[in-house]
Design a protein around this motif. Structure first.
Motif, PDB file in Angstrom:
ATOM      1  N   ALA A  33       0.843  -1.191   0.000  1.00 34.50           N
ATOM      2  CA  ALA A  33       0.000   0.000   0.000  1.00 34.50           C
ATOM      3  C   ALA A  33       0.884   1.249   0.000  1.00 34.50           C
ATOM      4  CB  ALA A  33      -0.914  -0.002   1.225  1.00 34.50           C
ATOM      5  N   PRO A  34       0.402   2.379  -0.565  1.00 39.67           N
ATOM      6  CA  PRO A  34       1.210   3.602  -0.590  1.00 39.67           C
ATOM      7  C   PRO A  34       1.734   4.008   0.785  1.00 39.67           C
ATOM      8  CG  PRO A  34      -0.682   3.855  -2.023  1.00 39.67           C
ATOM      9  CD  PRO A  34      -0.865   2.552  -1.302  1.00 39.67           C
ATOM     10  N   ILE A  35       0.894   3.887   1.835  1.00 33.08           N
ATOM     11  CA  ILE A  35       1.338   4.292   3.162  1.00 33.08           C
ATOM     12  C   ILE A  35       2.482   3.406   3.656  1.00 33.08           C
ATOM     13  CG2 ILE A  35      -0.386   2.869   4.356  1.00 33.08           C
ATOM     14  CD1 ILE A  35      -0.603   5.115   6.441  1.00 33.08           C
ATOM     15  N   GLU A  36       2.436   2.126   3.281  1.00 32.86           N
ATOM     16  CA  GLU A  36       3.508   1.207   3.654  1.00 32.86           C
ATOM     17  C   GLU A  36       4.790   1.539   2.900  1.00 32.86           C
ATOM     18  OE1 GLU A  36       4.310  -3.651   3.823  1.00 32.86           O
ATOM     19  OE2 GLU A  36       2.454  -2.847   2.964  1.00 32.86           O
ATOM     20  N   ARG A  37       4.664   1.881   1.629  1.00 32.83           N
ATOM     21  CA  ARG A  37       5.845   2.209   0.819  1.00 32.83           C
ATOM     22  C   ARG A  37       6.457   3.536   1.250  1.00 32.83           C
ATOM     23  NH1 ARG A  37       2.867   1.519  -4.801  1.00 32.83           N
ATOM     24  NH2 ARG A  37       4.822   2.304  -5.709  1.00 32.83           N
ATOM     25  N   VAL A  38       5.621   4.506   1.640  1.00 34.30           N
ATOM     26  CA  VAL A  38       6.140   5.786   2.126  1.00 34.30           C
ATOM     27  C   VAL A  38       6.900   5.590   3.430  1.00 34.30           C
ATOM     28  CG1 VAL A  38       5.458   8.015   3.085  1.00 34.30           C
ATOM     29  CG2 VAL A  38       4.422   7.212   0.970  1.00 34.30           C
ATOM     30  N   LEU A  39       6.336   4.788   4.333  1.00 37.21           N
ATOM     31  CA  LEU A  39       7.011   4.541   5.604  1.00 37.21           C
ATOM     32  C   LEU A  39       8.336   3.810   5.377  1.00 37.21           C
ATOM     33  CD1 LEU A  39       7.029   4.698   8.672  1.00 37.21           C
ATOM     34  CD2 LEU A  39       5.688   2.567   8.730  1.00 37.21           C
ATOM     35  N   ALA A  40       8.338   2.833   4.473  1.00 40.82           N
ATOM     36  CA  ALA A  40       9.567   2.096   4.188  1.00 40.82           C
ATOM     37  C   ALA A  40      10.636   3.022   3.613  1.00 40.82           C
ATOM     38  CB  ALA A  40       9.274   0.958   3.229  1.00 40.82           C
ATOM     39  N   ALA A  41      10.214   3.952   2.705  1.00 41.96           N
ATOM     40  CA  ALA A  41      11.169   4.883   2.117  1.00 41.96           C
ATOM     41  C   ALA A  41      11.721   5.834   3.168  1.00 41.96           C
ATOM     42  CB  ALA A  41      10.491   5.675   0.999  1.00 41.96           C
ATOM     43  N   ALA A  42      10.863   6.270   4.115  1.00 43.72           N
ATOM     44  CA  ALA A  42      11.319   7.165   5.186  1.00 43.72           C
ATOM     45  C   ALA A  42      12.309   6.460   6.101  1.00 43.72           C
ATOM     46  CB  ALA A  42      10.117   7.672   5.974  1.00 43.72           C
ATOM     47  N   ARG A  43      12.045   5.216   6.432  1.00 40.33           N
ATOM     48  CA  ARG A  43      12.963   4.466   7.287  1.00 40.33           C
ATOM     49  C   ARG A  43      14.294   4.220   6.582  1.00 40.33           C
ATOM     50  NH1 ARG A  43       8.652  -0.027   9.735  1.00 40.33           N
ATOM     51  NH2 ARG A  43       7.736   1.359  11.327  1.00 40.33           N
ATOM     52  N   GLU A  44      14.236   3.915   5.296  1.00 39.81           N
ATOM     53  CA  GLU A  44      15.466   3.678   4.541  1.00 39.81           C
ATOM     54  C   GLU A  44      16.302   4.956   4.470  1.00 39.81           C
ATOM     55  OE1 GLU A  44      16.922   2.376   0.033  1.00 39.81           O
ATOM     56  OE2 GLU A  44      14.791   2.304   0.597  1.00 39.81           O
ATOM     57  N   ALA A  45      15.652   6.103   4.207  1.00 36.93           N
ATOM     58  CA  ALA A  45      16.381   7.368   4.128  1.00 36.93           C
ATOM     59  C   ALA A  45      16.985   7.742   5.462  1.00 36.93           C
ATOM     60  CB  ALA A  45      15.440   8.476   3.649  1.00 36.93           C
ATOM     61  N   SER A  46      16.222   7.530   6.551  1.00 39.60           N
ATOM     62  CA  SER A  46      16.746   7.846   7.881  1.00 39.60           C
ATOM     63  C   SER A  46      17.918   6.956   8.238  1.00 39.60           C
ATOM     64  CB  SER A  46      15.636   7.716   8.928  1.00 39.60           C
ATOM     65  OG  SER A  46      14.581   8.629   8.655  1.00 39.60           O
ATOM     66  N   GLY A  47      17.865   5.690   7.798  1.00 41.12           N
ATOM     67  CA  GLY A  47      18.955   4.764   8.108  1.00 41.12           C
ATOM     68  C   GLY A  47      20.233   5.075   7.368  1.00 41.12           C
ATOM     69  N   THR A  48      20.119   5.698   6.192  1.00 40.38           N
ATOM     70  CA  THR A  48      21.310   6.012   5.387  1.00 40.38           C
ATOM     71  C   THR A  48      21.716   7.473   5.486  1.00 40.38           C
ATOM     72  OG1 THR A  48      19.908   6.394   3.460  1.00 40.38           O
ATOM     73  CG2 THR A  48      20.791   4.166   3.758  1.00 40.38           C
ATOM     74  N   GLY A  49      20.914   8.268   6.204  1.00 40.34           N
ATOM     75  CA  GLY A  49      21.230   9.683   6.357  1.00 40.34           C
ATOM     76  C   GLY A  49      20.872  10.531   5.162  1.00 40.34           C
TER      77      GLY A  49
END
Length: 521
Positions: free
Chosen positions: A84-100
């Protein structure tokens, strides 16, 4: 009630349903599935039989329950496969936060083809749940907290994909997520669909019980709809039940072909005018401002030339040239009156503006071209011209409409001639009983008049304007005799003649309305 006559009128499907009830104790209640099994009918056959019996009051609805059923839409199937879009947005936010990395909304919208509205909705929900933050620069950061909506959606999509389920079978929190993400009016791009499944149970009415009892007593003979030679030869027709025909019913209506009433009205108007000795004028839908306005002594600063009153052609924007000597003569008439005896409008005439292309806004443009083509004197001319004007569409206004345009030339033509013709048109063409004339102003006629007729439902309405062409119009075009002219709204005339109260009905594709619209004359 005559039970025998009632039984004779029953369809075989109705007989099967009544028989299924009749073989059971009085007062038996059966639901649709039980009835289908007992009567050995398909669901569609059972549905028809039940509706017929309900209409005849032979059965009654005992109980009715409505159950909301949840299923996946095509969008839901896509969410199962890609998330779902909300799941993909959250995953992208977590990935970006993890890599800075910095993650912005435009980055998300470009990520895997996410729709901007889906991104906006997802961020709003995640922010509300505390799963993400919007930091300086409009960047999105993950807080590391879980999202209840994401977890619930993932679970629900998997469960509903396996099989449709009743809405009430889900926990209350999950029910809220389903309702928030279900298809609604105006928003079909949602993963869930909630449909109402109606379950009904039935019982016999008193009349139905009597009919069922009679059917069981006399037995049910095989019904035939046609008497064949074989049945006559062996005498087996005596054991058959023949379907009754009710000759009192109205025969089915046959939709025969006919002209559209408005097309027929336009043809009749043309025939009437030609029978009165008028010659037809024709012109193009795309016209220059010169013939549409300048030749009619309308100044180039007239408000009718504004973009909110006339449609301009986008490509090409201008004609290559205007026929001489008419361009020079008309320009002089505008500037200082030329040889017309007038003082003109006293402004610098713009010849390039005169070449501007527009959609014809008035049928008088056709009359101007006719006057410039050396018409017969005396002479009578008419045109049924389609015109275009920017207008607010309502019961009496449209953005494109038909005008019946006409001119009469002659040495003895005067204003009384004009009023007589207008009165004739109102009564013969529009079939109007009440007509009145009011003083008016138009740049190209003097004196000028407006004709009004009384519509039986809408009251008084204007049909159009008329008058004697000014010398500033006729002399530059090479005409030296009096000319009367009129431009009347054919659409409104048709409303009176056809007995309709909304101008949009003239162009309707509603076949029932077209078939029932009254004739013309």
């Amino acid at each position: 009630m005559d039970i025998s006559a009632l039984i004779d009128s029953l369809h075989p499907l109705e007989v099967k349903v009544l028989t299924a009830f009749g073989t059971r104790p009085p007062g038996t209640v059966l639901d649709s599935e039980q009835l289908a099994a007992a009567a050995e009918l398909e669901p569609s056959q059972l549905s028809m039989a039940i509706e017929w019996l309900l209409a005849k009051s032979l059965i009654a609805v005992h109980a009715e329950t409505v159950t909301p059923i949840v299923s996946l839409t095509k969008v839901g199937e896509q969410y199962v496969a890609a998330g779902a879009p909300i799941e993909r947005v959250l995953a992208a936010a977590r990935e970006a936060s993890g890599t800075g990395k910095r993650l912005t909304i435009p980055d998300l919208q470009a990520h895997d083809g996410l729709d901007p509205s889906d991104v906006s909705k997802a961020i709003g929900r995640l922010k509300k749940e505390g799963a993400v933050l919007i930091v300086q620069g409009g960047c999105i950061e993950s807080t590391g907290r879980p999202s209840q909506t994401v977890e619930a959606l993932r679970t629900l999509l998997r469960q509903v994909r396996e099989s449709s389920r009743e809405l009430q079978s889900f926990p209350e929190a999950h029910r809220q997520v389903i309702e928030d993400n279900a298809v609604k009016r105006g928003n079909a791009q949602e993963p869930f669909r909630v449909d109402e499944r109606v379950a009904r149970s039935f019982t016999l009415s008193s009349a139905g019980a009597g009919a069922a009892e009679q059917l069981l007593k006399q037995g049910v003979a095989e019904e035939v709809s046609q008497l064949s030679p074989e049945l006559l030869k062996d005498g087996s027709w005596r054991q058959k039940r023949f379907r009754k025909y009710t000759i009192s019913l109205r025969a089915p209506r046959v939709g025969i072909g006919r002209k559209h009433p408005y097309r027929e009205f336009l043809d009749t108007v043309k025939t009437k005018l030609m029978s009165m000795g008028f010659q037809e004028m024709r012109g193009s839908l795309v016209e220059t401002e010169f013939w549409n306005m300048d030749a009619l002594f309308m100044p180039q600063f007239h408000p009718a030339r504004d973009i909110h009153d006339v449609y301009f052609v986008k490509q090409p924007t201008h004609a290559t040239k205007i026929t001489e000597p008419f361009l020079t003569r008309v320009a002089q008439a505008h500037q200082d009156g030329g040889k017309t005896g007038s003082t003109g409008w006293n402004y610098a005439f713009n010849t390039e503006r005169a070449k501007r292309l527009v959609l014809r806004s008035q049928g008088t443009a056709v009359s101007a071209r006719t006057l410039a083509s050396a018409p017969a004197v005396p002479g009578k001319y008419f045109s049924i011209a389609r015109c275009f004007r920017y207008d607010q569409v309502d019961a009496t206004h449209a953005t494109d409409f038909f005008q019946v345009e006409g001119i009469v030339l002659g040495e003895d033509i005067n204003f009384r001639t004009l009023l007589g013709l207008l009165n004739l048109f109102a009564r013969e063409v529009a079939q109007a009983k009440d007509v009145k004339f009011l003083p008016a102003y138009f740049p190209f006629t003097e004196p000028s008049v407006e004709m009004h007729v009384r519509h039986p439902r809408l009251g008084w309405m204007e049909l159009g304007g008329a008058g004697l062409f000014r010398p500033e119009v006729t002399l530059p075009l090479g005409v030296g005799v009096p000319v009367i002219a009129w431009g009347l709204g054919l659409d409104r005339m048709a409303m009176v003649a056809l007995g309709i109260h909304d101008i949009r009905q003239l162009f309707t594709d509603d076949l029932d309305l077209v078939r029932t619209m009254r004739g013309i004359f």
